[in-house]
Design an enzyme around this catalytic site. Structure first.
Site, PDB file in Angstrom:
ATOM      1  N   ARG A  61       1.009  -1.138   0.097  1.00 35.44           N
ATOM      2  CA  ARG A  61      -0.026   0.500  -0.149  1.00 35.44           C
ATOM      3  C   ARG A  61       0.278   1.313  -0.098  1.00 35.44           C
ATOM      4  NH1 ARG A  61      -2.693  -3.535   3.103  1.00 35.44           N
ATOM      5  NH2 ARG A  61      -1.862  -2.869   4.903  1.00 35.44           N
ATOM      6  N   GLU A  98       5.108  -8.591  16.095  1.00 38.24           N
ATOM      7  CA  GLU A  98       4.683  -9.849  17.338  1.00 38.24           C
ATOM      8  C   GLU A  98       4.430 -10.758  17.397  1.00 38.24           C
ATOM      9  OE1 GLU A  98       0.835  -7.556  16.803  1.00 38.24           O
ATOM     10  OE2 GLU A  98       0.380  -8.282  18.959  1.00 38.24           O
TER      11      GLU A  98
HETATM   12  P1  AMP Z   1       3.922  -2.006  11.442  1.00 40.63           P
HETATM   13  O1  AMP Z   1       5.629  -2.348  11.018  1.00 40.63           O
HETATM   14  O2  AMP Z   1       4.252  -2.889  13.654  1.00 40.63           O
HETATM   15  O3  AMP Z   1       4.363  -0.471  12.033  1.00 40.63           O
HETATM   16  O4  AMP Z   1       2.853  -2.168  10.944  1.00 40.63           O
HETATM   17  C1  AMP Z   1       2.831  -1.366  10.098  1.00 40.63           C
HETATM   18  C2  AMP Z   1       2.259  -2.360   8.508  1.00 40.63           C
HETATM   19  O5  AMP Z   1       1.446  -2.821   9.234  1.00 40.63           O
HETATM   20  C3  AMP Z   1       1.488  -1.211   7.129  1.00 40.63           C
HETATM   21  O6  AMP Z   1       2.697  -1.260   6.300  1.00 40.63           O
HETATM   22  C4  AMP Z   1       0.480  -1.516   7.459  1.00 40.63           C
HETATM   23  O7  AMP Z   1       0.191  -1.349   6.315  1.00 40.63           O
HETATM   24  C5  AMP Z   1       0.031  -2.840   8.258  1.00 40.63           C
HETATM   25  N1  AMP Z   1      -0.417  -2.797   9.592  1.00 40.63           N
HETATM   26  C6  AMP Z   1      -0.483  -2.866  11.029  1.00 40.63           C
HETATM   27  N2  AMP Z   1      -1.418  -2.569  11.089  1.00 40.63           N
HETATM   28  C7  AMP Z   1      -2.357  -1.973  10.562  1.00 40.63           C
HETATM   29  C8  AMP Z   1      -3.503  -1.613  11.187  1.00 40.63           C
HETATM   30  N3  AMP Z   1      -4.352  -1.163  12.242  1.00 40.63           N
HETATM   31  N4  AMP Z   1      -4.985  -1.398   9.586  1.00 40.63           N
HETATM   32  C9  AMP Z   1      -4.352  -1.470   8.436  1.00 40.63           C
HETATM   33  N5  AMP Z   1      -3.092  -1.754   8.356  1.00 40.63           N
HETATM   34  C10 AMP Z   1      -1.503  -2.072   9.427  1.00 40.63           C
END
Ligand code: AMP
Length: 173
Positions: A61, A98
């Site tokens: 995305r 996680e």
């Molecule tokens: P993080 O590494 O935890 O910051 O997760 C970011 C990545 O996971 C991004 O590429 C987001 O598109 C996806 N992502 C994580 N949590 C969500 C959420 N609640 N809704 C949509 N996309 C998410």
């Protein structure tokens, strides 16, 4: 205000892709051409004077507005992808999720030594993915100027992982 419009338009999908996750679905934003154009403009107006020399978009995305922003700024767009997807010679970076771990890649010749890079993705959650992209860019000699997101989940404190760099988000939850 763009934040209000995005709050109304982004769709919450509970328990996707697994139980307990409230997924922020941006497809209704993509389906609204006026709002989508406004999103592109907001990104461009924030970053136009900041000396960005390349935009790195994170699969998948992060490719959508990332490419548009690169084109508006007149700089290269560079994809960071999940391991095994990029065809040329790559370097990898592994990071913890996680549960379990993930691996992302970039082409070895994608960034010049000292090139000033902006990292773009649709959403900042824990910051693990954005931080991993930063490490990948630094491994090949790039300099990360900042980060750009449509959505920031502030309660997860992801920005703290991003070393005090400029973090710009259009809407925060
Ligand atoms: P993080 O590494 O935890 O910051 O997760 C970011 C990545 O996971 C991004 O590429 C987001 O598109 C996806 N992502 C994580 N949590 C969500 C959420 N609640 N809704 C949509 N996309 C998410």
């Amino acid at each position: 205000m763009i934040a209000e419009k995005l709050t109304k338009t982004i769709r919450d999908v509970p328990d996707f892709p697994k139980p307990g996750i409230l997924f922020k679905d941006i497809t209704p934003v993509l389906a609204d051409p006026e709002l989508s154009l406004e999103v592109s403009k907001e990104f461009y107006e924030y970053w136009e004077d900041k000396g960005v020399e390349a935009v790195v978009g994170i699969e998948s995305r992060g490719f959508i507005y990332g490419l548009q922003l690169a084109q508006q700024l007149g700089v290269p767009f560079i994809p960071v992808r999940k391991a095994g997807k990029l065809p040329f010679k790559t370097i990898k970076h592994s990071y913890d999720l996680e549960y379990g771990s993930a691996e992302i890649e970039i082409h070895v010749d994608a960034i010049a030594e000292g090139q000033k890079v902006l990292i773009h993705d649709d959403l900042l959650a824990t910051g693990g993915t954005a931080k991993a992209a930063c490490e990948l860019i630094e491994k090949i000699g790039g300099e990360v100027l900042g980060y750009s997101f449509l959505v920031e989940l502030a309660f997860l404190d992801g920005a703290k992982k991003l070393d005090g760099k400029d973090v710009h988000s259009l809407v925060t939850f």
